[in-house]
Design a protein around this motif. Structure first.
Motif, PDB file in Angstrom:
ATOM      1  N   HIS A  59      -4.589  10.708   8.963  1.00  0.00           N
ATOM      2  CA  HIS A  59      -5.115  10.292   7.661  1.00  0.00           C
ATOM      3  C   HIS A  59      -6.618  10.538   7.544  1.00  0.00           C
ATOM      4  O   HIS A  59      -7.102  10.902   6.485  1.00  0.00           O
ATOM      5  CB  HIS A  59      -4.777   8.826   7.402  1.00  0.00           C
ATOM      6  CG  HIS A  59      -3.319   8.622   7.146  1.00  0.00           C
ATOM      7  ND1 HIS A  59      -2.421   8.359   8.147  1.00  0.00           N
ATOM      8  CD2 HIS A  59      -2.591   8.702   6.020  1.00  0.00           C
ATOM      9  CE1 HIS A  59      -1.217   8.268   7.635  1.00  0.00           C
ATOM     10  NE2 HIS A  59      -1.277   8.474   6.346  1.00  0.00           N
ATOM     11  N   ASN A 115       0.827  -1.197   0.000  1.00  0.00           N
ATOM     12  CA  ASN A 115       0.000   0.000   0.000  1.00  0.00           C
ATOM     13  C   ASN A 115       0.871   1.261   0.000  1.00  0.00           C
ATOM     14  O   ASN A 115       0.691   2.165  -0.823  1.00  0.00           O
ATOM     15  CB  ASN A 115      -0.885  -0.078   1.248  1.00  0.00           C
ATOM     16  CG  ASN A 115      -1.877   1.046   1.351  1.00  0.00           C
ATOM     17  OD1 ASN A 115      -2.163   1.499   2.437  1.00  0.00           O
ATOM     18  ND2 ASN A 115      -2.423   1.502   0.237  1.00  0.00           N
ATOM     19  N   HIS A 162       6.578   8.104   4.552  1.00  0.00           N
ATOM     20  CA  HIS A 162       6.126   6.779   4.100  1.00  0.00           C
ATOM     21  C   HIS A 162       7.296   5.937   3.623  1.00  0.00           C
ATOM     22  O   HIS A 162       7.363   4.738   3.888  1.00  0.00           O
ATOM     23  CB  HIS A 162       5.097   6.937   2.983  1.00  0.00           C
ATOM     24  CG  HIS A 162       3.829   7.601   3.434  1.00  0.00           C
ATOM     25  ND1 HIS A 162       3.071   8.416   2.644  1.00  0.00           N
ATOM     26  CD2 HIS A 162       3.208   7.588   4.630  1.00  0.00           C
ATOM     27  CE1 HIS A 162       2.034   8.865   3.315  1.00  0.00           C
ATOM     28  NE2 HIS A 162       2.098   8.372   4.542  1.00  0.00           N
ATOM     29  N   LYS A 173      -2.222  23.448   5.071  1.00  0.00           N
ATOM     30  CA  LYS A 173      -2.312  22.892   6.426  1.00  0.00           C
ATOM     31  C   LYS A 173      -2.512  23.960   7.493  1.00  0.00           C
ATOM     32  O   LYS A 173      -2.981  23.669   8.581  1.00  0.00           O
ATOM     33  CB  LYS A 173      -1.058  22.096   6.752  1.00  0.00           C
ATOM     34  CG  LYS A 173      -0.973  20.801   5.972  1.00  0.00           C
ATOM     35  CD  LYS A 173       0.246  20.016   6.369  1.00  0.00           C
ATOM     36  CE  LYS A 173       0.469  18.851   5.429  1.00  0.00           C
ATOM     37  NZ  LYS A 173       1.785  18.268   5.637  1.00  0.00           N
ATOM     38  N   TYR A 187      -4.558  20.094  15.997  1.00  0.00           N
ATOM     39  CA  TYR A 187      -3.735  19.393  15.006  1.00  0.00           C
ATOM     40  C   TYR A 187      -2.254  19.674  15.241  1.00  0.00           C
ATOM     41  O   TYR A 187      -1.414  18.787  15.209  1.00  0.00           O
ATOM     42  CB  TYR A 187      -4.187  19.825  13.606  1.00  0.00           C
ATOM     43  CG  TYR A 187      -3.280  19.445  12.467  1.00  0.00           C
ATOM     44  CD1 TYR A 187      -3.116  18.118  12.109  1.00  0.00           C
ATOM     45  CD2 TYR A 187      -2.583  20.421  11.747  1.00  0.00           C
ATOM     46  CE1 TYR A 187      -2.286  17.767  11.058  1.00  0.00           C
ATOM     47  CE2 TYR A 187      -1.760  20.082  10.694  1.00  0.00           C
ATOM     48  CZ  TYR A 187      -1.609  18.749  10.355  1.00  0.00           C
ATOM     49  OH  TYR A 187      -0.777  18.408   9.323  1.00  0.00           O
TER      50      TYR A 187
HETATM   51  C1  HEM Z   1       2.274   3.570   9.737  1.00  0.00           C
HETATM   52  C2  HEM Z   1       1.800   4.108   8.740  1.00  0.00           C
HETATM   53  C3  HEM Z   1       1.736   5.547   8.327  1.00  0.00           C
HETATM   54  C4  HEM Z   1       2.161   6.696   8.939  1.00  0.00           C
HETATM   55  C5  HEM Z   1       2.839   6.832  10.292  1.00  0.00           C
HETATM   56  C6  HEM Z   1       1.859   7.789   8.076  1.00  0.00           C
HETATM   57  C7  HEM Z   1       2.140   9.107   8.333  1.00  0.00           C
HETATM   58  C8  HEM Z   1       1.681  10.154   7.586  1.00  0.00           C
HETATM   59  C9  HEM Z   1       1.894  11.523   7.902  1.00  0.00           C
HETATM   60  C10 HEM Z   1       2.645  12.023   9.099  1.00  0.00           C
HETATM   61  C11 HEM Z   1       1.288  12.264   6.965  1.00  0.00           C
HETATM   62  C12 HEM Z   1       1.263  13.772   6.912  1.00  0.00           C
HETATM   63  C13 HEM Z   1      -0.024  14.205   7.482  1.00  0.00           C
HETATM   64  C14 HEM Z   1      -0.077  15.665   7.713  1.00  0.00           C
HETATM   65  O1  HEM Z   1       0.858  16.375   7.374  1.00  0.00           O
HETATM   66  O2  HEM Z   1      -1.087  16.090   8.287  1.00  0.00           O
HETATM   67  C15 HEM Z   1       0.679  11.369   6.035  1.00  0.00           C
HETATM   68  C16 HEM Z   1      -0.037  11.764   4.933  1.00  0.00           C
HETATM   69  C17 HEM Z   1      -0.508  10.899   3.979  1.00  0.00           C
HETATM   70  N1  HEM Z   1      -0.457   9.520   4.033  1.00  0.00           N
HETATM   71 FE1  HEM Z   1       0.387   8.415   5.477  1.00  0.00          FE
HETATM   72  N2  HEM Z   1       1.266   7.297   6.961  1.00  0.00           N
HETATM   73  C18 HEM Z   1       1.163   5.934   7.089  1.00  0.00           C
HETATM   74  C19 HEM Z   1       0.630   5.071   6.195  1.00  0.00           C
HETATM   75  C20 HEM Z   1       0.090   5.449   4.997  1.00  0.00           C
HETATM   76  C21 HEM Z   1      -0.313   4.526   4.010  1.00  0.00           C
HETATM   77  C22 HEM Z   1      -0.201   3.019   4.114  1.00  0.00           C
HETATM   78  C23 HEM Z   1      -0.784   5.244   2.973  1.00  0.00           C
HETATM   79  C24 HEM Z   1      -1.261   4.627   1.710  1.00  0.00           C
HETATM   80  C25 HEM Z   1      -2.059   5.092   0.887  1.00  0.00           C
HETATM   81  C26 HEM Z   1      -0.702   6.648   3.329  1.00  0.00           C
HETATM   82  C27 HEM Z   1      -1.120   7.727   2.548  1.00  0.00           C
HETATM   83  C28 HEM Z   1      -0.989   9.039   2.873  1.00  0.00           C
HETATM   84  C29 HEM Z   1      -1.406  10.162   2.052  1.00  0.00           C
HETATM   85  C30 HEM Z   1      -2.030  10.060   0.666  1.00  0.00           C
HETATM   86  C31 HEM Z   1      -1.106  11.319   2.753  1.00  0.00           C
HETATM   87  C32 HEM Z   1      -1.397  12.768   2.312  1.00  0.00           C
HETATM   88  C33 HEM Z   1      -0.153  13.394   1.910  1.00  0.00           C
HETATM   89  C34 HEM Z   1      -0.246  14.859   1.764  1.00  0.00           C
HETATM   90  O3  HEM Z   1      -1.245  15.470   2.097  1.00  0.00           O
HETATM   91  O4  HEM Z   1       0.764  15.402   1.288  1.00  0.00           O
HETATM   92  N3  HEM Z   1      -0.164   6.733   4.560  1.00  0.00           N
HETATM   93  N4  HEM Z   1       0.951  10.069   6.426  1.00  0.00           N
END
Ligand code: HEM
Lengths: 418, 274
Positions: free
Chosen positions: B233, A76, A154, A398, B183
């Motif tokens: 998320h 994923n 990620h 944000k 947040y």
């Molecule tokens: C342990 C697992 C994960 C952690 C700790 C994690 C952590 C994060 C963090 C810290 C953000 C930034 C959020 C923010 O700035 O508010 C984020 C955004 C995001 N994550 Fe994850 N993530 C994980 C798993 C995943 C997985 C498996 C996907 C698969 C689709 C995913 C998709 C996304 C997407 C699409 C964003 C938005 C990015 C953006 O707005 O630029 N994440 N994640």
């Protein structure tokens, strides 16, 4: 087909996987891990015991379904990062493109000179261009790198899981224990560990503050010319030799076992607490249960040795005997006694080539979080109106209302109302 | 050295009194709706934090090590962390109502500390590591930040129920902004929790030869980490902001508290000393 791929790479699926992982991890911490059917049956009920073993709940973190969920999470993450890579590159390039400025969260009109405002908000140099109506437009973009935060985070998690999983599959781990002077084979490898010295540093009150073992690891692949690497291991300071890490794990008492038959010395060996020694030319094993001491502590001579005797696997008898006193149960012509005592050291010898990969993953994850949270993308742009004043707009996906506040605050002294 | 420990003991109770006084003034601020009272409350809280810091330094010097190795030291440090982070948020967002809700939580934590044994015990060899310092100090900030997000979640829910109210409209940011501030505190907490887990892993690798062994405390810190990841998320994906996010922030802190107290009480493991 395309739909399935899309789902596998979607954030929806990610949330689902994370929730299942949370439930599994939490569940595993409530069920004592690694017990047998009988133990679970006693703790819960026979039906629950069957269920626990059937679903692998006795070893949740290595159960096939747990590994499968983690593998799906990796897939994923990989898909998500692959899909988002071109999008992010594009968004980075278009960050100061007049057609892609985003929805403004703040708008100030009638600004005489936008430069002090840009400076006060520490915006980088603005790009000057014209908009579709031919008006002068100044665009400043801050923290472009922040766009990459989630992506980097990620990637870090992916590396971390990969390093951990590869480590679990390939790591070699052995335990060796003994007293100074002994050399022991490390599992079934070509290596042997020589314990040169073992010290216990004590505080004035006798409390053990540190254990240190001086060691040599011998490579016996060529028996005639063994190679040796010296190292020492103490708690929190593992040693290393031949790519292995050697950890000072624990310690305990050992006592010297002396066996005489008809007055002649037959056997002299160190026995660690809990270990047993076969008395030569007999079916008898003597196990050292513990070294008994008086209250005064570790360094005084031991007044007694508790032992058990087995015939083959069968328990025969147990007792306590003083230093040098012959154990009576072994018949008149055998004189078997414990004397002296010293500490033995228990060492863990480990080689996991993927630990650095897992830690690299951890550092990359941290870096990603820093980028995502503390380098938030912000844009500020000013349009020169026909009356010569500027309209300033800002956006921050944000920061939203908080960024709007900051911009307004920074503008208060500079702003002039028409 | 025992003198310093005695000084710490006295300071500890003075600090409790100060936090108690700060709480009274924060309550008065809400009851009387006077801004000046909030200033006094924050002033007392700052004084409490300063003396609390001095107490921790005395404890550290008196015990000859970092004051972060048993349940007493950790709970008083945790209260200190929440006090620090809440003051930072009060100052940064000019939002003294945070104090009204945070100081009672600080008092609960420091009260929990007061129930623990204050004895300075010999340190087992595995605890004699500089990584312990990094591990626990980052945990203190993380827990403090999550404490603030919990408080903000509660404030959000209260505000949500309140309807129109002149005092709240004037002294509590609009819901949208409140959500963004919450947040920010989750971000701070998650960043520091990540530091905590990684420094803990490095320490475990050196002390026990294994950087991750699914010990209940480790597992629960991972659970907490994942819960807040889900929060982030959901915010993006489902636009779960406002009320839902506030409920999530409150639930996240329940996980934090379980990791902190529950694991030691209900589950066995190598972290049983702290
Ligand atoms: C342990 C697992 C994960 C952690 C700790 C994690 C952590 C994060 C963090 C810290 C953000 C930034 C959020 C923010 O700035 O508010 C984020 C955004 C995001 N994550 Fe994850 N993530 C994980 C798993 C995943 C997985 C498996 C996907 C698969 C689709 C995913 C998709 C996304 C997407 C699409 C964003 C938005 C990015 C953006 O707005 O630029 N994440 N994640």
């Amino acid at each position: 087909m395309k739909k399935i791929w899309k789902f596998l790479g979607s954030m929806q699926f990610a949330i689902l996987l994370l929730v299942v992982l949370i439930l599994a991890c939490a569940g595993g911490s409530f069920i004592t891990q690694g017990l047998s059917y009988e133990q679970y049956a006693e703790l819960y009920s026979e039906r629950s015991a069957g269920l626990i073993l059937g679903l692998g709940l006795d070893d949740v973190y290595h159960a096939w379904w747990f590994v499968l969920i983690t593998a799906f999470l990796c897939g994923n993450l990989l898909l998500c990062n692959l899909i988002r890579l071109p999008q992010l590159l594009r968004r980075g390039k278009q960050a100061d493109d007049p057609a892609h400025l985003g929805t403004p969260c703040v708008e100030l009109t009638g600004v005489r000179d936008p430069e002090p405002l840009f400076a006060r908000l520490r915006m980088p140099r603005a790009k000057e261009t014209t908009d579709e109506a031919g008006r002068t437009l100044r665009i400043a973009v801050q923290n472009r790198a922040g766009l990459w935060g989630a992506w980097v985070c990620h990637l870090g998690i992916l590396l971390l899981i990969l390093g951990f999983a590869l480590g679990q599959m390939t790591k070699e781990e052995y335990t060796v224990y003994g007293v100074p002077g002994e050399t022991k084979r490390v599992g079934d490898t070509q290596y042997a560990l020589r314990i040169r010295d073992f010290r216990v540093d004590r505080a004035e009150n006798g409390f053990a503050e540190q254990y240190t073992a001086d060691l040599s690891l011998l490579d016996l692949s060529d028996e005639s010319a063994p190679l040796a690497e010296d190292t020492s291991a103490s708690v929190n300071h593992p040693g290393s030799a031949f790519g292995f890490r050697i950890y000072q794990n624990s310690m305990g008492d050992a006592a010297k076992l002396t066996v005489r038959k008809d007055g002649e010395l037959l056997q002299e060996t160190w026995v660690c607490q809990g270990d047993s020694a076969l008395i030569l030319q007999t079916p008898l094993y003597v196990q050292l249960r513990s070294v008994l001491r008086d209250e005064a502590g570790a360094e005084t001579a031991a007044p007694g040795y508790a032992y058990m005797i087995y015939v083959g696997d069968e328990f025969y008898t147990m007792n306590v005997q003083g230093a040098g006193e012959s154990i009576p149960e072994l018949g008149p012509n055998y004189e078997v006694s414990f004397s002296e005592s010293q500490s033995y050291t228990l060492l863990q010898i480990k080689r996991d080539r993927f630990t650095p990969l897992a830690f690299l993953g951890g550092v990359v994850t941290l870096l990603g979080l820093l980028l995502a949270f503390y380098l938030q993308l912000r844009k500020l742009w000013a349009v020169r109106e026909e009356d010569g004043t500027w309209t300033v707009r800002g956006s921050s996906p944000k920061g939203g209302a908080l960024y709007a506040d900051r911009v307004r605050e920074a503008a208060t002294p500079a702003r002039t109302r028409p | 050295m025992t003198n310093l420990l005695n000084v710490e003991s006295v300071l500890f109770y003075i600090v409790i009194c100060l936090y108690f006084a700060a709480m009274i003034f924060y309550f008065l601020f809400v009851a009387l709706k006077k801004d000046g009272v909030a200033k006094i409350a924050a002033g007392i809280q700052i004084l409490g934090l300063l003396l609390h810091s001095v107490a921790l330094v005395c404890r550290g010097i008196g015990a000859g090590r970092l004051p972060m190795t048993n349940q007493y030291e950790f709970s008083t440090s945790f209260a200190w962390g929440l006090c620090l982070v809440s003051l930072l948020f009060i100052w940064r967002f000019r939002f003294p109502v945070i104090g009204t809700f945070a100081v009672p939580v600080i008092l609960l934590l420091i009260g929990y500390a007061a129930m623990q044994s204050k004895e300075v015990k010999d340190l087992m060899p595995s605890l004699r590591s500089s990584w312990l310092g990094f591990h626990v100090s980052t945990a203190i900030i993380a827990y403090g930040a999550f404490g603030v997000s919990f408080v903000l979640g509660i404030i959000f829910l209260v505000r949500d129920r309140m309807g129109k109210n002149a005092f709240w409209d004037q002294h509590v940011p609009a819901k949208e902004k409140l959500d963004l501030i919450s947040y920010r505190s989750v971000c701070l907490g998650l960043l520091f929790l990540s530091f905590t887990i990684i420094t803990g892993a490095i320490w475990a690798e050196q002390a026990w030869g294994s950087y991750w062994s699914w010990d209940p405390k480790e597992t629960w810190s991972l659970v907490t980490w994942l819960v807040y990841a889900v929060y982030l998320h959901l915010r993006i994906r489902r636009g779960w902001r406002g009320r839902a996010a506030a409920v999530f922030a409150v639930a996240g802190f329940v996980c934090v508290m379980f990791t902190y107290v529950g694991v030691n009480t209900f589950l066995p493991g190598i972290h049983s000393y702290a």
